[in-house]
Design a protein around this motif. Structure first.
Motif, PDB file in Angstrom:
ATOM      1  N   GLY A 298       0.649  -1.108  -0.014  1.00  0.00           N
ATOM      2  CA  GLY A 298      -0.088  -0.154   0.095  1.00  0.00           C
ATOM      3  C   GLY A 298       0.709   1.430   0.012  1.00  0.00           C
ATOM      4  O   GLY A 298       0.101   2.376   0.136  1.00  0.00           O
ATOM      5  N   THR A 299       1.982   1.341  -0.048  1.00  0.00           N
ATOM      6  CA  THR A 299       3.054   2.393  -0.027  1.00  0.00           C
ATOM      7  C   THR A 299       3.062   2.820  -1.388  1.00  0.00           C
ATOM      8  O   THR A 299       3.650   4.098  -1.656  1.00  0.00           O
TER       9      THR A 299
ATOM     10  N   THR B 121      -6.100  -1.938   3.983  1.00  0.00           N
ATOM     11  CA  THR B 121      -6.384  -0.717   3.493  1.00  0.00           C
ATOM     12  C   THR B 121      -7.725  -0.713   2.611  1.00  0.00           C
ATOM     13  O   THR B 121      -8.098   0.525   2.495  1.00  0.00           O
ATOM     14  N   THR B 122      -8.120  -1.600   2.201  1.00  0.00           N
ATOM     15  CA  THR B 122      -9.516  -1.811   1.635  1.00  0.00           C
ATOM     16  C   THR B 122     -10.537  -2.702   2.509  1.00  0.00           C
ATOM     17  O   THR B 122     -10.274  -3.577   2.753  1.00  0.00           O
TER      18      THR B 122
ATOM     19  N   VAL C  40      -6.085   6.018   2.222  1.00  0.00           N
ATOM     20  CA  VAL C  40      -5.256   6.625   1.410  1.00  0.00           C
ATOM     21  C   VAL C  40      -3.724   6.404   1.915  1.00  0.00           C
ATOM     22  O   VAL C  40      -3.063   7.275   2.718  1.00  0.00           O
ATOM     23  N   SER C  41      -3.348   5.106   1.702  1.00  0.00           N
ATOM     24  CA  SER C  41      -2.397   4.524   2.493  1.00  0.00           C
ATOM     25  C   SER C  41      -0.789   4.730   1.534  1.00  0.00           C
ATOM     26  O   SER C  41       0.234   4.603   2.272  1.00  0.00           O
TER      27      SER C  41
ATOM     28  N   PRO D  69       2.027   8.079   3.806  1.00  0.00           N
ATOM     29  CA  PRO D  69       2.066   7.447   5.104  1.00  0.00           C
ATOM     30  C   PRO D  69       1.878   8.690   6.160  1.00  0.00           C
ATOM     31  O   PRO D  69       1.490   8.721   7.362  1.00  0.00           O
ATOM     32  N   ALA D  70       2.108  10.237   5.474  1.00  0.00           N
ATOM     33  CA  ALA D  70       1.950  11.152   6.241  1.00  0.00           C
ATOM     34  C   ALA D  70       0.505  11.692   6.596  1.00  0.00           C
ATOM     35  O   ALA D  70       0.012  12.275   7.505  1.00  0.00           O
ATOM     36  N   LEU D  71      -0.376  10.611   5.842  1.00  0.00           N
ATOM     37  CA  LEU D  71      -1.958  10.968   6.134  1.00  0.00           C
ATOM     38  C   LEU D  71      -2.468  10.015   7.046  1.00  0.00           C
ATOM     39  O   LEU D  71      -3.693   9.995   7.442  1.00  0.00           O
TER      40      LEU D  71
END
Length: 450
Positions: free
Chosen positions: A285-286, A309-310, A317-318, A321-323
């Protein structure tokens, strides 16, 4: 990437700040507007009568940028920013420059530790251009005065070497990874054996402390240091990823668990060490569009929770990563999902002890989630109110325990057109400082409520 924003021993939110890979976005989520979040939450509560900001100072505009060497730290009243070509310190209250370090011999800063331990950070520097020798020197710096405490040499790999989590500090230790395999060439041998690839030093003096013996056929690809253990992601047999913990006293291996098959050959291993205490790893997911999961572990390596992630919560929104924010044993993420017949932005909270969803908050269809902050028992959201209200954002405050809406107010300002990518938020006395990364942007902007 990536730098921690507070000193060792203080509560922090883990962020991945530097050495970004795959930063494309599905939607314009989390534009560099989050600077107002903590400002409006510094007092005892939000007020509908508030909602204006005043610029106190801004750093000069950066003319260029790179994907490596980016970091930021706040130690006392000294604000420090690292980029590929220099490390610069400012007075956090006034913006006056205090000191600057430029790597010798036209070398670049290629990696930095995520956090400062006390006032000390670790940097790795070297020649990264075509024909360069690679990232071959690691140095410890005192952020209060810009002085180098000590430095040592490391064995760099080839130019495809991952710079993410190359160096780390914590618990009185400085830990570094030596060169790893060239995963693009199946017959290429390890640059150094696994018994030499993870080394620890005394943080202040640089005295060697230990070398960790990783399992045969494994090479460390990520390293992080907590107060109670050192953690590394190992790539084993070119096909498997493992998570291992080491005793900070002597480097003895405590446990190792499998993270599954290696999804991508090469140095982008699609894995990130998001936090050491609690221990949280993102696998996959990155990169935008690829599935992944957040895995939580106990201090003994026992799996505690998995968050895909899903799922029913939508799509996290993976790839950026800042999110993602962790606070008080919970994972807070932005996601896009279907509510009734419409797609909406939402905030979802998960319990890291078991991976279960605690609550979700759906924004109205016309609104777009721009940023959020989770501190002090509440989650503060900034949302775009839609095209009809262009230039004006909305601030919502949710109860962190339940997701119930506490307050809703109009900020009265538009910061959505600030350039660059918001990398971090720092608070100093009555100021909130936005840290940005990118070309032609101001790396620091300090605000106070007007």
């Amino acid at each position: 990437m990536a730098a921690r924003t507070t000193d060792e021993g203080k509560p922090v939110r883990e962020r991945w700040l530097s050495d970004r890979q795959g930063t494309g976005r599905l939607r314009p989520l989390f534009a560099p507007v989050a600077v107002i979040l903590v400002v409006l939450g510094l007092g005892t509560g939000c007020s509908a009568s508030g909602g204006s900001l005043r610029v106190v100072w801004e750093a000069p505009t950066d003319s260029n940028a790179r994907d490596y060497g980016n970091g930021d730290w706040l130690v006392g009243d000294t604000l420090v920013r690292s980029r590929y070509d220099a490390i610069t310190a400012f007075d956090a209250g006034t913006g006056k420059r205090r000191w600057e370090y430029v790597p010798p011999k036209q070398e670049h800063v290629c990696a930095v530790s995520r956090r400062a331990a006390g006032s000390v950070v670790l940097i790795a520097r070297g020649s990264l251009g075509p024909g360069g020798a690679g990232c071959g020197t690691v140095a410890a710096f005192d952020l209060t005065n810009g002085r180098e405490l000590w430095h040592t040499q490391r064995t760099p790999a080839d130019q495809t070497e991952s710079l993410t989590d190359l160096v780390a500090v914590g618990g009185g230790l400085a830990v570094l990874r030596d060169g790893d395999d060239n995963w693009w060439l199946e017959t290429f041998p390890p640059t150094v054996p696994g018994t030499e690839a993870l080394r620890a030093f005394d943080l202040r003096t640089g005295a060697p402390r230990w070398k960790a013996a990783v399992p045969e056929g494994c090479v460390p690809e990520r390293v992080a240091v907590g107060d109670r253990q050192v953690v590394a992601v190992l790539s084993c047999g070119r096909t498997e990823l493992r998570l291992a913990a080491f005793d900070p006293a002597d480097g003895g291996q405590r446990w190792t668990v499998s993270l599954g098959g290696r999804p991508v050959p090469g140095t982008d291993a699609q894995v990130a060490l998001l936090s050491t205490e609690p221990l949280v790893v993102q696998v996959g997911g990155t990169t935008e569009g690829l599935p992944g999961a957040y895995l939580a572990f106990g201090e003994d390596g026992t799996a505690r929770g998995r968050i895909d992630t899903t799922g029913d919560h939508g799509t996290i929104v993976s790839h950026d990563p800042a999110l993602v924010t962790m606070a008080d044993g919970r994972l807070y993420v932005a996601a896009e999902g279907k509510h009734r017949k419409e797609y909406v932005d939402r905030l979802v909270a998960f319990d890291l002890t078991n991976g279960t969803e605690v609550w979700r908050y759906n924004l109205p269809v016309v609104k777009t989630l721009l940023a959020f902050d989770a501190t002090g028992g509440r989650v503060t959201l900034l949302a775009d109110r839609g095209r009809r209200q262009d230039g004006v954002e909305e601030l919502l405050v949710l109860d962190a325990a339940t997701g119930d809406e506490r307050e809703n107010l109009d900020t009265g300002i538009d910061v959505a057109h600030e350039g660059g990518e918001l990398a971090d938020l720092l608070t100093h006395e009555d100021l909130v400082i936005a840290v940005r990364w990118g070309w032609g942007v101001r790396p620091f902007s300090a605000y106070e409520r007007g």
